[in-house]
Design an enzyme around this catalytic site. Sequence first.
Site, PDB file in Angstrom:
ATOM      1  CB  THR A 101      -0.826   0.034   1.326  1.00 21.82           C
ATOM      2  OG1 THR A 101      -1.590  -1.178   1.263  1.00 21.82           O
ATOM      3  CG2 THR A 101      -1.751   1.140   1.176  1.00 21.82           C
ATOM      4  CB  THR A 119      -4.562  -0.808  -0.377  1.00 19.90           C
ATOM      5  OG1 THR A 119      -4.275  -1.642   0.138  1.00 19.90           O
ATOM      6  CG2 THR A 119      -5.827  -0.704  -0.762  1.00 19.90           C
ATOM      7  CG  ASP A 143      -8.680  -4.858   3.783  1.00 18.81           C
ATOM      8  OD1 ASP A 143      -7.864  -5.202   4.492  1.00 18.81           O
ATOM      9  OD2 ASP A 143      -8.332  -4.014   2.752  1.00 18.81           O
ATOM     10  CB  SER A 173      -7.875   1.464   7.457  1.00 19.70           C
ATOM     11  OG  SER A 173      -8.774   0.124   8.152  1.00 19.70           O
ATOM     12  N   GLY A 193      -0.507   1.084   6.044  1.00 19.28           N
ATOM     13  CA  GLY A 193      -0.376   0.576   7.358  1.00 19.28           C
ATOM     14  C   GLY A 193      -1.480  -0.077   7.989  1.00 19.28           C
ATOM     15  N   GLY A 194      -2.585  -0.462   7.031  1.00 18.79           N
ATOM     16  CA  GLY A 194      -3.613  -1.150   7.580  1.00 18.79           C
ATOM     17  C   GLY A 194      -4.464  -0.351   8.308  1.00 18.79           C
TER      18      GLY A 194
HETATM   19  O1  DON Z   1      -7.579  -0.729   2.628  1.00 18.54           O
HETATM   20  C1  DON Z   1      -6.860  -1.073   3.349  1.00 18.54           C
HETATM   21  O2  DON Z   1      -7.195  -0.603   4.563  1.00 18.54           O
HETATM   22  C2  DON Z   1      -5.815  -1.913   3.563  1.00 18.54           C
HETATM   23  N1  DON Z   1      -5.997  -2.755   2.104  1.00 18.54           N
HETATM   24  C3  DON Z   1      -4.529  -1.317   3.679  1.00 18.54           C
HETATM   25  C4  DON Z   1      -3.533  -2.358   3.772  1.00 18.54           C
HETATM   26  C5  DON Z   1      -2.157  -1.723   4.183  1.00 18.54           C
HETATM   27  O3  DON Z   1      -2.062  -0.414   4.365  1.00 18.54           O
HETATM   28  C6  DON Z   1      -1.044  -2.299   4.163  1.00 18.54           C
HETATM   29  N2  DON Z   1       0.068  -1.514   4.315  1.00 18.54           N
HETATM   30  N3  DON Z   1       1.022  -1.368   4.890  1.00 18.54           N
END
Ligand code: DON
Length: 292
Positions: A101, A119, A143, A173, A193-194
């Site tokens: 991401t 992402t 997710d 997120s 960062g999820g």
């Molecule tokens: O959309 C989202 O919330 C996740 N797919 C984001 C994943 C993410 O940020 C991974 N990264 N470090």
Amino acid sequence: MPPPSSGGVALVEMMNILELANLDSVKFNSTAYVHLMAEVMRRAFADRAEYMGDPDFNPNIPIDQLTSKVFAKKRFDNMDMTKASISDSALYGHPYDGNNTTHFSVVDKDGNAVSITYTLEYSYGSLMGSDKLGFIFNNEMGDFNPNPGLTASSGQIGSPPNLIAPEKRMLSSMTPTIVTKNGKPYLIIGSPGGRTIINTVFQTVLNVLAYNMQIDKAIEVMKIHHQWLPDEILYERYLMSPDTRAALEAMGHHLRDVDNLGELMGITYDAKLKVYIGAADSSSPDGGAAGY
Ligand code: DON
């Protein structure tokens, strides 16, 4: 005739990864040596498990990719010389790919701002792209809430709004943010960062607006993350004082240290100097700020 062995491919992959380590500083049989070898092996064997088998049954084994220097660099870049990685049977080598991401904050000469978080999850998302539209399709099923009704202290959420259903889209997120002042973009910010994205962006916005930090400082200073479940505060290891930790624990908080939270990419407008100031989180290996 047996099929070709996986040995050659794994050996080349491991050699390619090791080539990027500074072996001169790793003494034979030292802790660093065993750690480095184990992490290299873990990665090569995860890839072997994911991709390799009888070519008559697996016509698309990506041998060129597995033996390429570019691929080895990706495997090398996410190795931590102080900590063991996790072998996850559901993810094969992908935990070592980085999380794929990324965030861009951009302002043009007329003051138009864009904040984009993109992402994919896993390397190259679903490994498919659109040649007509020019982008890669993501792989975001993770997710969704995985198990209906199972909300656990480990952090799994099973509540109805984000359960998998036909044609439903999963909950993100991502928090690409533009704050305006007098109708003009003043702060452009975002991060990968999820679930930590929401909190790292939140704190960076506060750092600029409430604590009057310059954007570079606002991005670098200590961040924490709490996501309800698990009931714990993640904090950046070297940035929270032991006194604060002890005081928080005495208040009933559970604390866990992590290397880093967020890879924030931001821009602010300095009204006095009439310039935009950009900054990239120093924790991002390939992030940067550029002007033109
Ligand atoms: O959309 C989202 O919330 C996740 N797919 C984001 C994943 C993410 O940020 C991974 N990264 N470090």
